[in-house]
Structures are given as structure tokens and as C-alpha cells.
Design an enzyme around this catalytic site. Structure first.
Site, short mmCIF file in Angstrom:
data_model
loop_
_atom_site.label_atom_id
_atom_site.label_comp_id
_atom_site.label_asym_id
_atom_site.label_seq_id
_atom_site.Cartn_x
_atom_site.Cartn_y
_atom_site.Cartn_z
N ARG A 27 2.36 13.30 -0.24
CA ARG A 27 2.25 13.97 1.27
C ARG A 27 1.91 15.23 1.13
O ARG A 27 1.35 15.75 1.99
CB ARG A 27 2.47 13.26 2.43
CG ARG A 27 1.96 11.86 2.33
CD ARG A 27 2.58 11.20 2.81
NE ARG A 27 3.90 10.69 3.28
CZ ARG A 27 4.79 10.09 3.60
NH1 ARG A 27 3.74 9.60 4.34
NH2 ARG A 27 5.17 9.64 3.08
N ARG A 36 -5.72 10.68 -0.34
CA ARG A 36 -5.83 9.07 0.11
C ARG A 36 -6.86 8.77 1.45
O ARG A 36 -6.99 7.40 1.64
CB ARG A 36 -4.75 8.85 0.87
CG ARG A 36 -3.66 7.66 1.01
CD ARG A 36 -2.64 8.52 1.88
NE ARG A 36 -2.48 8.91 2.74
CZ ARG A 36 -1.03 8.48 3.35
NH1 ARG A 36 -0.49 8.21 3.75
NH2 ARG A 36 -1.31 8.94 4.89
N ASP A 73 3.02 2.97 -6.90
CA ASP A 73 4.31 2.28 -6.94
C ASP A 73 5.02 1.73 -6.91
O ASP A 73 4.30 1.01 -7.82
CB ASP A 73 4.01 2.03 -5.35
CG ASP A 73 4.79 2.49 -4.66
OD1 ASP A 73 5.73 3.45 -4.27
OD2 ASP A 73 6.05 1.48 -4.04
N TYR A 149 13.48 -4.85 -1.45
CA TYR A 149 12.51 -5.18 -1.01
C TYR A 149 11.87 -6.38 -0.40
O TYR A 149 11.24 -6.77 0.61
CB TYR A 149 11.45 -4.06 -1.36
CG TYR A 149 11.58 -2.53 -0.93
CD1 TYR A 149 11.59 -2.28 0.09
CD2 TYR A 149 12.12 -1.96 -2.14
CE1 TYR A 149 11.70 -0.94 -0.06
CE2 TYR A 149 12.09 -0.32 -2.20
CZ TYR A 149 12.27 -0.18 -1.19
OH TYR A 149 12.43 1.81 -0.87
#
Ligand code: CP3
Length: 345
Positions: A27, A36, A73, A149
């Protein structure tokens, strides 16, 4: 010198210290934000090979980086296992379905990467065509970090739920880690087959564990994955954030290189393990928010600390953050290349 990064991984002589940055496509780059936007959201960007290829190459167009890392990712594996990943602004990654009990762990299928994660292989194939000999890094999360996660359902400050599960139901935890190790191994083999030149394992949350649990729940599983990849001959990097106290153990699981976070003194790390593995790191990412003068001073400090010798790959100690001015990255990359020449013949 296109093979600077791969040579440094093997601790062979180079002309300059190679550099790439964790999260180098991200970003802080306006062109990333535009792509994106075009994709609709983060996951759509990961799952559209042409766009994933585009953002992978963006930082290499701007800067003289020595390696590319495939844009994806670590959480694509749990997503492929059916946990339904989304990325929520100002919250981070969130799973619609998190893991709460042993029955759910038993039911989890290890995904066939060629089916569920084929978009990553396609992106790698596209990127390799464009790179013209600049090496490409493939990657995955460590089983422990993925499990953290999956059990938590999202990012967390202390990951207390997954730690509670590890202590109260160790067998359930090991079943989950075992399944994730198989999934990560076949996923990485697919990436290598598609053209990845090196592999990095991100163990972002290993540093939350006690030493014995780190060995038991994180390090051992990473070692298993590395042993399965050994026949490919592809160099590997292991990065445990917060793993500075365990460098000797980390250096003995079979990776080619150990990634250092910014808390470790690279001079000390070189003394402890630099004769066994290459070292990657380790500028504090916060330094990238400051001025060229400060970046130069701190970068010199790391390069001087490593000193003369092969086997150093310059990087940040963790991912670059969205608020970094892009011109600071150019300054860093060029400075590492020019200043480091004096450490090489
Ligand atoms: O390094 C690269 O340029 C390759 C791309 C890459 C991403 N994530 C893209 C991404 C890599 C190697 C990762 C790894 C990753 N993902 C890790 C391990 C490394 C680390 O940072 O510790 C972890 C823990 C994740 C999980 C994850 N994905 C988090 C916590 C977040 C949100 C954090 C944030 O910055 O908002 C993501 C999303 C993510 N992955 C982004 C990027 C560029 C930001 C997404 C966006 O808003 O566009």
C-alpha cells in the site's frame, strides 16, 4: 549482477550486498493501490494472476531490487481449507469460520494446491516470463503462524485462544499443525515447479511461544517442511519474528538462510550462526518513516556490523508499512548497493 541474491543465499562472493524488502509490493505504492482498486479487493487481487503479476513487478520497476516476491498472502492456505478469508480495512484479515474444536480440525481437508491454489502457480508463471533472470521468491506461512490465525479467527495482540488450545488440547493442536505442514509442503512444491527460485517461511508469531513450545509447535514443523523440500535444491529462508534468543536452534533445521527481525544485533547473529547459514535483515521498518540522513546512518550501522564477508541479504526486520514515502525506498536500495561495495572484492 542478476544472481546477487541467489549467490548471497549460498554465501558465495558478490559485488554488492543484495537487497529486497518484505511486503515490497504494497500500500505504500500508489500504483499498488490503483491495481487493488481495479481488482475490487485484496483477495480478488491475489486470485487474479494477471493482476497479482502486475503488483509483483511494480516495486521492481521503481527500484533496483535484487529479488521479487510473488504477490499473495500466507492466509491463502486456510482460505483454501474453507475458512473464508476477507481483509477488513483497519482490522486486518478475518476468517468467517474459525477453528474452535477438535471435530472441526478432524474435518479439515488438506487442499490440493493444483486445484484450490492454482492461481498462485499461474501468477508465478506469468511473473517469471517478465522478470528476465531476476530471482523470484515463493513463500508460505509456518504451520504455527497459520494455526494462530485459524484458531483466533483474526489478528490478535496476544493470540491467547490458540495458546490456550495448545496447552489444554495438545493432541488437537498437533493434528492441526500436522495437516498444515502437509498443506504447506505441497503448496511450496507447486510454487517451485511453477518457477520460484527461493522459498521463504514466515513464522510471524513463533516469538509468542515459550522456548520449549517454540521447538515443539513451530520449529519442528518448519524443519519437517524444509526436509521435504531438500531434494529440490531450492534455497530457503526461515524468519521467526521474535526468534532472536533461539538463533542457534533456528540455524540447525536445514534452511539456507535465517531472517532476522530488527531486535537482533546482526553482528551477534553473524558470530553465532553466520558460519552455517546466510543472514537476511534487519533494518527496523520504522526507520523508513524518517529522513534520508537517518536511513543512511542506520543502514551503515547494519552493513558495518555485518562487515566483510559473504552471506548477507539486506532487508527490513519486518514488512514495510503503508505510510512509508516511496522515495525513501529508492534511497535505501541505492545506498545499500553503493555503500556495501567496500565489503566485497
Ligand atoms: O512481501 C510481499 O510483497 C509479498 C506479499 C505478502 C503479503 N502478505 C501481501 C499483503 C506477503 C509475503 C505476506 C505475508 C503475510 N501475510 C504475513 C507474514 C509476514 C508478516 O508480515 O509477518 C502475515 C502475518 C500475513 C497476514 C496478513 N495479510 C495480515 C496481518 C494483513 C493485514 C496487515 C496490513 O498490512 O493491513 C494481510 C494483508 C496483506 N497481505 C496486505 C498485503 C500487501 C495489505 C492488503 C491491502 O490492504 O492491500
Amino acid at each position: 549482477m542478476k544472481d546477487r541474491f541467489l549467490r548471497a543465499l549460498k554465501r558465495q562472493p558478490v559485488d554488492k550486498t543484495p537487497i529486497w524488502l518484505m511486503r515490497q509490493a504494497g500500500r505504500y505504492l500508489p500504483e499498488y493501490r490503483a491495481t487493488r482498486e481495479k481488482a475490487g479487493n485484496f483477495l480478488a487481487l491475489c486470485k487474479t494472476p494477471e493482476l497479482a503479476c502486475e503488483v509483483t513487478l511494480q516495486p521492481l520497476t521503481r527500484y533496483a531490487l535484487d529479488a521479487a516476491i510473488i504477490f499473495s498472502d500466507i492466509l491463502t492456505i486456510p482460505d483454501a481449507m474453507g475458512l473464508e478469508l476477507s481483509l477488513i480495512e483497519n482490522v486486518g484479515p478475518v476468517f468467517n469460520k474459525s477453528i474452535k474444536n477438535i471435530d472441526q480440525i478432524k474435518q479439515l481437508d488438506v487442499p490440493d494446491p493444483y486445484d484450490k491454489l492454482n492461481y498462485v502457480a499461474k501468477a508465478i508463471t506469468l511473473v517469471k516470463k517478465e522478470l528476465n533472470d531476476t530471482p523470484l521468491i515463493g513463500f508460505a506461512g509456518s504451520p504455527w503462524t497459520l494455526a494462530a490465525y485459524m484458531v483466533e479467527g483474526r489478528s490478535s495482540r496476544d493470540f491467547a485462544k490458540v495458546k490456550k488450545l495448545s496447552y489444554s488440547e495438545p493432541d488437537s493442536m498437533h493434528l492441526l499443525l500436522q495437516k498444515l505442514s502437509v498443506a504447506v509442503t505441497s503448496y511450496l512444491k507447486m510454487q517451485i515447479e511453477a518457477g520460484a527460485d527461493a522459498i521463504m517461511l514466515f513464522d510471524t508469531w513463533g516469538g509468542l511461544l515459550s522456548e520449549s513450545n517454540y521447538e515443539n509447535l513451530s520449529l519442528n514443523y518448519m524443519g519437517k517442511i524444509l526436509r521435504s523440500l531438500e531434494p529440490t535444491g531450492i534455497p530457503t529462508i526461515v524468519f521467526t519474528k521474535g526468534g532472536g534468543m533461539w538463533l542457534d536452534k533456528i540455524s540447525r533445521i536445514g534452511s539456507t538462510c535465517v531472517g532476522l527481525d530488527w531486535m537482533t544485533d546482526i553482528k551477534v547473529a553473524k558470530q553465532i550462526i553466520g558460519h552455517k547459514v546466510a543472514l537476511q535483515g534487519n533494518l527496523d521498518p520504522a526507520i523508513m518513516l524518517t529522513t534520508k540522513t537517518i536511513i543512511e546512518k542506520e543502514t551503515k550501522n547494519i552493513l558495518d556490523s555485518y562487515g566483510i564477508g559473504n552471506g548477507h541479504i539486506f532487508n527490513l526486520g519486518h514488512g514495510i508499512t503503508p505510510d512509508v514515502p516511496p522515495e525513501n525506498v529508492k534511497y535505501l536500495v541505492d545506498f545499500v548497493h553503493s555503500y556495501s561495495q567496500k565489503f566485497h572484492d
